[in-house]
Design a protein around this motif. Structure first.
Motif, PDB file in Angstrom:
ATOM      1  N   ASP A 106      41.204  51.615  46.563  1.00  0.00           N
ATOM      2  CA  ASP A 106      40.063  50.701  46.363  1.00  0.00           C
ATOM      3  C   ASP A 106      40.423  49.258  46.699  1.00  0.00           C
ATOM      4  OD1 ASP A 106      41.673  50.010  44.274  1.00  0.00           O
ATOM      5  OD2 ASP A 106      40.170  50.269  42.713  1.00  0.00           O
ATOM      6  N   THR A 107      41.377  49.090  47.627  1.00  0.00           N
ATOM      7  CA  THR A 107      41.806  47.748  48.010  1.00  0.00           C
ATOM      8  C   THR A 107      40.653  46.908  48.534  1.00  0.00           C
ATOM      9  OG1 THR A 107      44.052  48.484  48.549  1.00  0.00           O
ATOM     10  CG2 THR A 107      43.301  46.437  49.559  1.00  0.00           C
ATOM     11  N   GLU A 108      39.837  47.476  49.407  1.00  0.00           N
ATOM     12  CA  GLU A 108      38.750  46.720  50.019  1.00  0.00           C
ATOM     13  C   GLU A 108      37.703  46.333  48.983  1.00  0.00           C
ATOM     14  OE1 GLU A 108      36.538  44.662  52.749  1.00  0.00           O
ATOM     15  OE2 GLU A 108      38.608  45.370  52.802  1.00  0.00           O
ATOM     16  N   ALA A 109      37.390  47.252  48.087  1.00  0.00           N
ATOM     17  CA  ALA A 109      36.403  46.947  47.049  1.00  0.00           C
ATOM     18  C   ALA A 109      36.884  45.819  46.148  1.00  0.00           C
ATOM     19  CB  ALA A 109      36.109  48.191  46.215  1.00  0.00           C
ATOM     20  N   ARG A 110      38.173  45.858  45.790  1.00  0.00           N
ATOM     21  CA  ARG A 110      38.714  44.793  44.944  1.00  0.00           C
ATOM     22  C   ARG A 110      38.788  43.477  45.696  1.00  0.00           C
ATOM     23  NH1 ARG A 110      43.759  45.338  43.536  1.00  0.00           N
ATOM     24  NH2 ARG A 110      44.274  47.088  44.887  1.00  0.00           N
ATOM     25  N   ARG A 111      39.058  43.526  47.018  1.00  0.00           N
ATOM     26  CA  ARG A 111      39.082  42.295  47.814  1.00  0.00           C
ATOM     27  C   ARG A 111      37.707  41.648  47.842  1.00  0.00           C
ATOM     28  NH1 ARG A 111      37.598  40.176  52.313  1.00  0.00           N
ATOM     29  NH2 ARG A 111      36.485  42.069  52.929  1.00  0.00           N
ATOM     30  N   ARG A 112      36.669  42.465  48.065  1.00  0.00           N
ATOM     31  CA  ARG A 112      35.314  41.919  48.091  1.00  0.00           C
ATOM     32  C   ARG A 112      34.931  41.325  46.734  1.00  0.00           C
ATOM     33  NH1 ARG A 112      34.163  46.767  51.077  1.00  0.00           N
ATOM     34  NH2 ARG A 112      33.271  47.702  49.186  1.00  0.00           N
ATOM     35  N   ARG A 113      35.363  41.989  45.656  1.00  0.00           N
ATOM     36  CA  ARG A 113      35.057  41.477  44.323  1.00  0.00           C
ATOM     37  C   ARG A 113      35.769  40.138  44.087  1.00  0.00           C
ATOM     38  NH1 ARG A 113      35.998  45.744  41.721  1.00  0.00           N
ATOM     39  NH2 ARG A 113      38.144  45.360  41.088  1.00  0.00           N
ATOM     40  N   ARG A 114      37.007  40.027  44.559  1.00  0.00           N
ATOM     41  CA  ARG A 114      37.724  38.760  44.402  1.00  0.00           C
ATOM     42  C   ARG A 114      37.036  37.641  45.164  1.00  0.00           C
ATOM     43  NH1 ARG A 114      42.395  42.080  44.932  1.00  0.00           N
ATOM     44  NH2 ARG A 114      42.544  41.540  47.152  1.00  0.00           N
ATOM     45  N   VAL A 115      36.543  37.962  46.366  1.00  0.00           N
ATOM     46  CA  VAL A 115      35.842  36.951  47.160  1.00  0.00           C
ATOM     47  C   VAL A 115      34.588  36.487  46.439  1.00  0.00           C
ATOM     48  CG1 VAL A 115      34.557  36.548  49.302  1.00  0.00           C
ATOM     49  CG2 VAL A 115      36.761  37.729  49.380  1.00  0.00           C
ATOM     50  N   ARG A 116      33.819  37.453  45.904  1.00  0.00           N
ATOM     51  CA  ARG A 116      32.600  37.095  45.162  1.00  0.00           C
ATOM     52  C   ARG A 116      32.936  36.245  43.946  1.00  0.00           C
ATOM     53  NH1 ARG A 116      31.375  42.595  45.978  1.00  0.00           N
ATOM     54  NH2 ARG A 116      31.841  43.040  43.787  1.00  0.00           N
ATOM     55  N   ASP A 117      33.972  36.637  43.223  1.00  0.00           N
ATOM     56  CA  ASP A 117      34.359  35.879  42.032  1.00  0.00           C
ATOM     57  C   ASP A 117      34.817  34.470  42.401  1.00  0.00           C
ATOM     58  OD1 ASP A 117      33.767  38.056  40.478  1.00  0.00           O
ATOM     59  OD2 ASP A 117      35.835  38.724  40.233  1.00  0.00           O
TER      60      ASP A 117
END
Length: 262
Positions: free
Chosen positions: A109-120
């Motif tokens: 889930d690396t990509e999902a966590r990356r997108r979440r970090r960007v949003r945060d």
């Protein structure tokens, strides 16, 4: 030795990274990079039956959490920080197989966590801009003659996330007059007086503050020059609140006390 004898309370297994050379009280091995305290005596990881665990340093929250979830046996690793006089977490010890499973989960889930970090990150950046603008507006309310760009500069410096500065204190986030005035006083002290030069020349901090107190007060009076009417704090009240804030954060506050006593 005092640091080793008072580890922080913890519900699970705790491993200490010693600051001094220590040897295992059971096998005599050492010096130890990690140890377990049993009845006040240091034990190496092998003697404490933790030698098969692998170390995961702090920094990757997801990996740390999942490694502990995947391990039947784990321990928190801490080290004493002399400057802060407290133990601080350095990482965890987990089973090697558990770490492998955790790493696989993180890869999936690396990509999902990356997108979440960007949003945060975007959300936090927007929040920071709004807070800095509100802080600057409060500076202009209390000090109407303060130049707008200077108020924005003070607000930006005081409100940096994670800086520990007054703008990020509980009072600062609430935009209390004392916290805002304290940020202004600190800026005036460093920018508009020879305070930094005095410190660099070896003058003790409290003596340096005493020498530049009149200069700080003069700038504050100029910036408050158009404050009038009900509902606004007087100059002495603002200086007193700023001084109280400085007292609580740095043990000083001579400027605030001198103005408040008038």
């Amino acid at each position: 030795m005092a640091a080793l004898s008072t580890p922080p309370p913890h519900s699970g297994l705790l491993v200490v990274q010693p600051l001094r050379r220590r040897h295992c009280a059971e096998c005599g091995g050492g010096p130890l990079t990690m140890l377990v305290l049993e009845n006040g005596a240091p034990r190496c990881l092998d003697c404490a039956d933790l030698g098969h665990l692998v170390f995961v340093p702090r920094g990757d929250t997801a990996l740390t959490r999942r490694s502990r979830e995947e391990s039947a046996l784990s321990a928190v690793v801490v080290r004493f920080n002399r400057r802060r006089s407290r133990y601080e977490r350095q990482g965890v010890l987990v089973e090697e197989a558990g770490l492998a499973r955790a790493e696989q989960r993180c890869l999936e889930d690396t990509e999902a966590r990356r997108r979440r970090r960007v949003r945060d990150a975007r959300r936090r950046a927007a929040e920071d801009v709004r807070f800095t603008d509100a802080f600057a507006a409060e500076i202009r309310r209390l000090f109407p003659a303060c130049p707008a760009d200077r108020a924005q500069e003070i607000a930006a410096h005081a409100s940096v996330r994670g800086s520990g500065r007054v703008g990020r204190s509980a009072a600062g986030r609430a935009l209390s007059e004392g916290a805002v005035a304290s940020a202004v006083v600190a800026s005036v002290r460093h920018v508009d007086t020879p305070y930094d030069g005095l410190l660099m020349s070896g003058v003790p901090r409290h003596e340096a503050r005493r020498r530049i107190a009149a200069s700080v007060e003069r700038v504050l009076r100029e910036w408050r020059s158009t404050v009038a009417g009900a509902g606004r704090a007087t100059g002495a009240e603002l200086d007193g609140k700023a001084g109280a804030e400085v007292d609580g954060r740095a043990g000083a506050g001579r400027v605030g006390r001198r103005a408040a006593s008038r």
